[in-house]
Design a protein around this motif. Structure first.
Motif, short mmCIF file in Angstrom:
data_model
loop_
_atom_site.label_atom_id
_atom_site.label_comp_id
_atom_site.label_asym_id
_atom_site.label_seq_id
_atom_site.Cartn_x
_atom_site.Cartn_y
_atom_site.Cartn_z
N ALA A 100 0.54 -1.12 -0.25
CA ALA A 100 0.07 0.01 -0.26
C ALA A 100 0.90 1.17 0.20
N LEU A 101 0.25 2.50 -0.05
CA LEU A 101 1.03 3.62 -0.57
C LEU A 101 -0.36 4.72 0.46
N VAL A 102 0.18 5.63 1.02
CA VAL A 102 -1.15 6.63 1.32
C VAL A 102 -0.03 7.65 1.46
N GLY A 103 -0.04 8.72 0.84
CA GLY A 103 -0.33 10.15 0.68
C GLY A 103 -0.95 11.03 1.38
N VAL A 104 -0.56 11.43 2.42
CA VAL A 104 -1.25 13.29 3.28
C VAL A 104 -0.46 14.22 3.21
N PHE A 105 -1.61 14.90 2.11
CA PHE A 105 -1.22 16.40 1.90
C PHE A 105 -0.87 17.28 2.85
N PRO A 106 -0.33 18.75 2.54
CA PRO A 106 -0.33 19.23 4.09
C PRO A 106 -1.46 20.30 4.19
#
Length: 163
Positions: A114-120
């Motif tokens: 999995a890959l989870v990207g959290v934006f600022p």
């Protein structure tokens, strides 16, 4: 894998998304290459405008695509190509979005597929992708989540591709 992205959050709402098959790889904020049991390699790509998955000769992009009118189909089935796609937009009540996104981050943070990207700017502004590591019946599949806290929307997609 959980990553904090160093880029502005570009997407605005579920209504701005499009599905594109084929086409070039777009500039990515983060890429995770996976090799599944059996040797199949996929690239999970977080874009400033959502996601892209590259699997063999297939490139699937769900994003706000410049110059393309937004259209995210609820379902797309191409039996000749062995491709199935579904999309659902949820608008949870109360703190439902925050609760779902927190659970998603916790569930997928240490997932090797999995890959989870959290934006600022908002911990609930995430794009997440998860691949099934043991594809059944000669297929490979992945699910994605696109959270839009400003519109209280969570877009869920699921893709299955025949190998």
């Amino acid at each position: 894998m959980l990553v904090t992205l160093d880029a502005p959050y570009v997407d605005t709402s579920a209504a701005d998304l499009s599905l594109a098959l084929g086409g070039p790889e777009r500039p990515a904020l983060h890429v995770r290459e996976l090799t599944l049991p059996g040797g199949l390699t996929l690239r999970l790509r977080l874009l400033g405008a959502s996601h892209q998955v590259v699997c063999g000769g297939l490139t699937e992009t769900v994003a706000c695509l410049p110059g393309r009118p937004p259209h995210l189909p609820g379902a797309l089935h191409d039996d000749a190509a062995g491709y199935r796609f579904t999309a659902t937009v949820l608008r949870p009540d109360g703190d439902g979005l925050r609760t779902r996104v927190a659970a998603l981050r916790a569930e997928l943070a240490d997932d090797p597929y999995a890959l989870v990207g959290v934006f600022p700017g908002d911990v609930d502004a995430v794009t997440a992708l998860s691949v099934r590591p043991d594809p059944p019946d000669g297929t490979v599949g992945w699910r994605t989540w696109h959270a839009y806290p400003q519109t209280n929307e969570l877009v869920l997609t699921e893709t299955v591709v025949a190998l």
